[in-house]
Motif scaffolding. Structure first.
Motif, PDB file in Angstrom:
ATOM      1  N   MET A   1      -7.590  59.335  58.094  1.00  0.00           N
ATOM      2  CA  MET A   1      -8.507  58.212  58.347  1.00  0.00           C
ATOM      3  C   MET A   1      -9.897  58.786  58.630  1.00  0.00           C
ATOM      4  N   LEU A   2     -10.895  58.230  57.988  1.00  0.00           N
ATOM      5  CA  LEU A   2     -12.251  58.731  58.176  1.00  0.00           C
ATOM      6  C   LEU A   2     -12.828  58.274  59.519  1.00  0.00           C
ATOM      7  N   LYS A   3     -13.512  59.184  60.192  1.00  0.00           N
ATOM      8  CA  LYS A   3     -14.196  58.813  61.434  1.00  0.00           C
ATOM      9  C   LYS A   3     -15.210  57.710  61.187  1.00  0.00           C
ATOM     10  N   ALA A   4     -15.823  57.717  60.012  1.00  0.00           N
ATOM     11  CA  ALA A   4     -16.867  56.756  59.684  1.00  0.00           C
ATOM     12  C   ALA A   4     -16.320  55.428  59.182  1.00  0.00           C
ATOM     13  N   SER A   5     -15.017  55.234  59.232  1.00  0.00           N
ATOM     14  CA  SER A   5     -14.407  54.004  58.718  1.00  0.00           C
ATOM     15  C   SER A   5     -15.000  52.761  59.344  1.00  0.00           C
ATOM     16  N   LYS A   6     -15.257  51.771  58.505  1.00  0.00           N
ATOM     17  CA  LYS A   6     -15.741  50.476  58.992  1.00  0.00           C
ATOM     18  C   LYS A   6     -14.588  49.599  59.461  1.00  0.00           C
ATOM     19  N   HIS A   7     -13.360  50.020  59.144  1.00  0.00           N
ATOM     20  CA  HIS A   7     -12.181  49.225  59.493  1.00  0.00           C
ATOM     21  C   HIS A   7     -11.098  50.136  60.072  1.00  0.00           C
ATOM     22  N   PRO A   8     -11.334  50.714  61.253  1.00  0.00           N
ATOM     23  CA  PRO A   8     -10.384  51.696  61.802  1.00  0.00           C
ATOM     24  C   PRO A   8      -8.991  51.125  62.059  1.00  0.00           C
ATOM     25  N   GLU A   9      -8.913  49.871  62.478  1.00  0.00           N
ATOM     26  CA  GLU A   9      -7.598  49.288  62.741  1.00  0.00           C
ATOM     27  C   GLU A   9      -6.821  49.104  61.438  1.00  0.00           C
ATOM     28  N   ALA A  10      -7.512  48.642  60.407  1.00  0.00           N
ATOM     29  CA  ALA A  10      -6.859  48.498  59.110  1.00  0.00           C
ATOM     30  C   ALA A  10      -6.472  49.861  58.547  1.00  0.00           C
ATOM     31  N   ALA A  11      -7.297  50.881  58.804  1.00  0.00           N
ATOM     32  CA  ALA A  11      -6.967  52.234  58.349  1.00  0.00           C
ATOM     33  C   ALA A  11      -5.682  52.715  59.018  1.00  0.00           C
ATOM     34  N   ARG A  12      -5.521  52.430  60.294  1.00  0.00           N
ATOM     35  CA  ARG A  12      -4.282  52.807  60.993  1.00  0.00           C
ATOM     36  C   ARG A  12      -3.086  52.081  60.399  1.00  0.00           C
ATOM     37  N   LYS A  13      -3.276  50.817  60.053  1.00  0.00           N
ATOM     38  CA  LYS A  13      -2.181  50.061  59.418  1.00  0.00           C
ATOM     39  C   LYS A  13      -1.842  50.642  58.051  1.00  0.00           C
ATOM     40  N   ALA A  14      -2.844  51.147  57.348  1.00  0.00           N
ATOM     41  CA  ALA A  14      -2.592  51.764  56.046  1.00  0.00           C
ATOM     42  C   ALA A  14      -1.731  53.013  56.203  1.00  0.00           C
ATOM     43  N   VAL A  15      -2.024  53.825  57.214  1.00  0.00           N
ATOM     44  CA  VAL A  15      -1.211  55.012  57.479  1.00  0.00           C
ATOM     45  C   VAL A  15       0.209  54.599  57.828  1.00  0.00           C
ATOM     46  N   ASP A  16       0.340  53.594  58.685  1.00  0.00           N
ATOM     47  CA  ASP A  16       1.676  53.096  59.045  1.00  0.00           C
ATOM     48  C   ASP A  16       2.443  52.633  57.815  1.00  0.00           C
ATOM     49  N   PHE A  17       1.737  51.969  56.907  1.00  0.00           N
ATOM     50  CA  PHE A  17       2.380  51.481  55.690  1.00  0.00           C
ATOM     51  C   PHE A  17       2.908  52.640  54.849  1.00  0.00           C
ATOM     52  N   LEU A  18       2.098  53.687  54.671  1.00  0.00           N
ATOM     53  CA  LEU A  18       2.505  54.816  53.840  1.00  0.00           C
ATOM     54  C   LEU A  18       3.662  55.602  54.464  1.00  0.00           C
ATOM     55  N   LEU A  19       3.820  55.475  55.777  1.00  0.00           N
ATOM     56  CA  LEU A  19       4.932  56.136  56.467  1.00  0.00           C
ATOM     57  C   LEU A  19       6.081  55.179  56.755  1.00  0.00           C
ATOM     58  N   GLY A  20       5.982  53.972  56.217  1.00  0.00           N
ATOM     59  CA  GLY A  20       7.035  52.988  56.411  1.00  0.00           C
ATOM     60  C   GLY A  20       8.103  53.084  55.346  1.00  0.00           C
ATOM     61  N   THR A  21       9.182  52.369  55.549  1.00  0.00           N
ATOM     62  CA  THR A  21      10.335  52.435  54.649  1.00  0.00           C
ATOM     63  C   THR A  21       9.987  52.020  53.226  1.00  0.00           C
ATOM     64  N   GLU A  22       9.194  50.957  53.075  1.00  0.00           N
ATOM     65  CA  GLU A  22       8.858  50.484  51.731  1.00  0.00           C
ATOM     66  C   GLU A  22       8.161  51.568  50.920  1.00  0.00           C
ATOM     67  N   ALA A  23       7.132  52.191  51.508  1.00  0.00           N
ATOM     68  CA  ALA A  23       6.385  53.211  50.784  1.00  0.00           C
ATOM     69  C   ALA A  23       7.224  54.462  50.565  1.00  0.00           C
ATOM     70  N   GLN A  24       8.000  54.846  51.575  1.00  0.00           N
ATOM     71  CA  GLN A  24       8.814  56.057  51.436  1.00  0.00           C
ATOM     72  C   GLN A  24       9.888  55.890  50.352  1.00  0.00           C
ATOM     73  N   LYS A  25      10.452  54.700  50.232  1.00  0.00           N
ATOM     74  CA  LYS A  25      11.390  54.434  49.139  1.00  0.00           C
ATOM     75  C   LYS A  25      10.675  54.478  47.793  1.00  0.00           C
ATOM     76  N   TYR A  26       9.445  54.022  47.768  1.00  0.00           N
ATOM     77  CA  TYR A  26       8.662  54.069  46.532  1.00  0.00           C
ATOM     78  C   TYR A  26       8.485  55.517  46.083  1.00  0.00           C
ATOM     79  N   PHE A  27       8.113  56.390  47.022  1.00  0.00           N
ATOM     80  CA  PHE A  27       7.946  57.798  46.663  1.00  0.00           C
ATOM     81  C   PHE A  27       9.260  58.380  46.140  1.00  0.00           C
ATOM     82  N   ALA A  28      10.357  58.038  46.784  1.00  0.00           N
ATOM     83  CA  ALA A  28      11.656  58.573  46.372  1.00  0.00           C
ATOM     84  C   ALA A  28      12.083  58.023  45.017  1.00  0.00           C
ATOM     85  N   GLU A  29      11.990  56.720  44.838  1.00  0.00           N
ATOM     86  CA  GLU A  29      12.572  56.082  43.672  1.00  0.00           C
ATOM     87  C   GLU A  29      11.637  56.010  42.469  1.00  0.00           C
TER      88      GLU A  29
END
Length: 337
Positions: free
Chosen positions: A260-288
């Motif tokens: 996440m960039l320090k200069a982000s205009k949307h830090p909370e949304a950036a944190r949610k994006a990281v959570d999404f990429l580490l969530g089950t849906e995204a991790q299954k996408y990488f696997a499958e």
């Protein structure tokens, strides 16, 4: 010359440098989460489209080479519009971390991924894993090499493909520099060049050339082969993969990761994006879908892949792959980029 300028000059083509300075007029909506993605759009575009629901914002993506995008962020500095950097490899993330461009990732997100696959300072985290491999044509190669250092043997003259401008290749060379030393890495590159290594623009092109009988061996990431097999069937892909033994730089196990960039205009949304990429849906996408290794527990790798814990890459801290400037300078000096 400043280090930032060195990176930009080394890694950003003239047209892209103009873009970094605002020359192309590209703009992003203020209410959008902006992702700079070093991952190919064909690989991750559908996944990033799904990120919108997770973050609550529209998601706009700038695609490009990981090293070039990292250099662009350095060039843009605090004025960057990037909220999230999604890198093909750990090295580009490490370079941004070293220049203090990345914000700390919440501990609960970091804790989902083994320590060896995230930044030691907590500013980036791996989201999928991959292994470097040798792809070879069994119709003409009875026994593939057991080390990348064997590829300089005259018997492989003109028969090996590589992609020096590719971020994963550059991370592999960085690992070689870290493990074997600068002089040994330079020697290998020079000997490979003298041995007629064929230059390609991408891993996919190397794989296709091997399958078409135009090339005997190539250096790629494992998942390109497994994706092609999933698409065409095992009998439709003539090539085979060789996983190199423990300790060999050619067996590097690297990660695609996010910061996440320090200069982000949307830090909370950036944190949610990281959570999404580490969530089950995204991790299954990488696997499958992309045939990479998921990094969180509870999500299995795709059928047919070697177990992740069976991959014995070289003993190198991925955080030490941040010296991308030195690697690119070496590749330039040898005349490969």
């Amino acid at each position: 010359m400043s280090l930032r300028r060195l990176v930009a000059v080394a890694l950003i083509p003239v047209a892209l440098l103009a873009s970094a300075c605002g020359g192309d007029g590209e703009s992003f909506d203020d209410d959008s989460l902006v992702v700079y993605s070093g991952r190919n759009e064909n690989l991750v575009g559908p996944l990033l489209d799904r990120m919108k629901a997770a973050t609550g914002l529209d998601v706009q993506v700038r695609y490009g080479d990981s090293a070039e995008l990292a250099a662009q962020i350095l060039e843009e500095g605090e004025e960057t519009r990037a909220d999230v950097f999604f890198s093909q490899d750990a090295g580009a993330l490490g370079a941004l971390s070293r220049h203090r461009m990345l914000a700390p990732i919440p501990q609960e997100a970091l804790a989902r991924v083994p320590a060896e696959y995230r930044g030691s300072d907590g500013t980036w985290v791996g989201v999928s894993g991959r292994s470097r491999v040798i792809v070879y044509d069994p119709r003409t190669v009875a026994a593939p090499p057991k080390s990348v250092f064997e590829l300089t043997d005259p018997k492989w003259k003109g028969k090996v493909g590589w992609a020096p401008t590719n971020a994963s290749f550059q991370s592999f060379v960085t690992a070689m520099r870290v493990i074997s030393g600068e002089d040994r890495a330079r020697q290998w590159l020079e000997e490979m060049k003298a041995n007629g290594a064929q230059t390609f623009s991408s891993n996919v092109n190397i794989l296709n050339a091997v399958d078409e009988g135009k090339l005997q061996l190539g250096l790629i990431n494992h998942y390109y082969w497994y994706e092609k097999v999933a698409e065409r069937g095992r009998n439709g892909v003539p090539s085979r993969l060789a996983y190199l033994p423990a300790g060999d730089p050619g067996a590097l196990v690297n990660v695609a990761g996010v910061g996440m960039l320090k200069a982000s205009k949307h830090p909370e949304a950036a944190r949610k994006a990281v959570d999404f990429l580490l969530g089950t849906e995204a991790q299954k996408y990488f696997a499958e879908t992309t045939k990479e290794y998921p990094l969180i527990s509870g999500v299995p790798a795709a059928s047919g892949l070697p177990p992740f814990d069976s991959l014995k890459g070289p003993d190198v801290d991925l955080a030490r792959l941040d010296s991308i400037e030195q690697t690119v300078a070496l590749l330039q000096d040898v005349g490969l980029v």
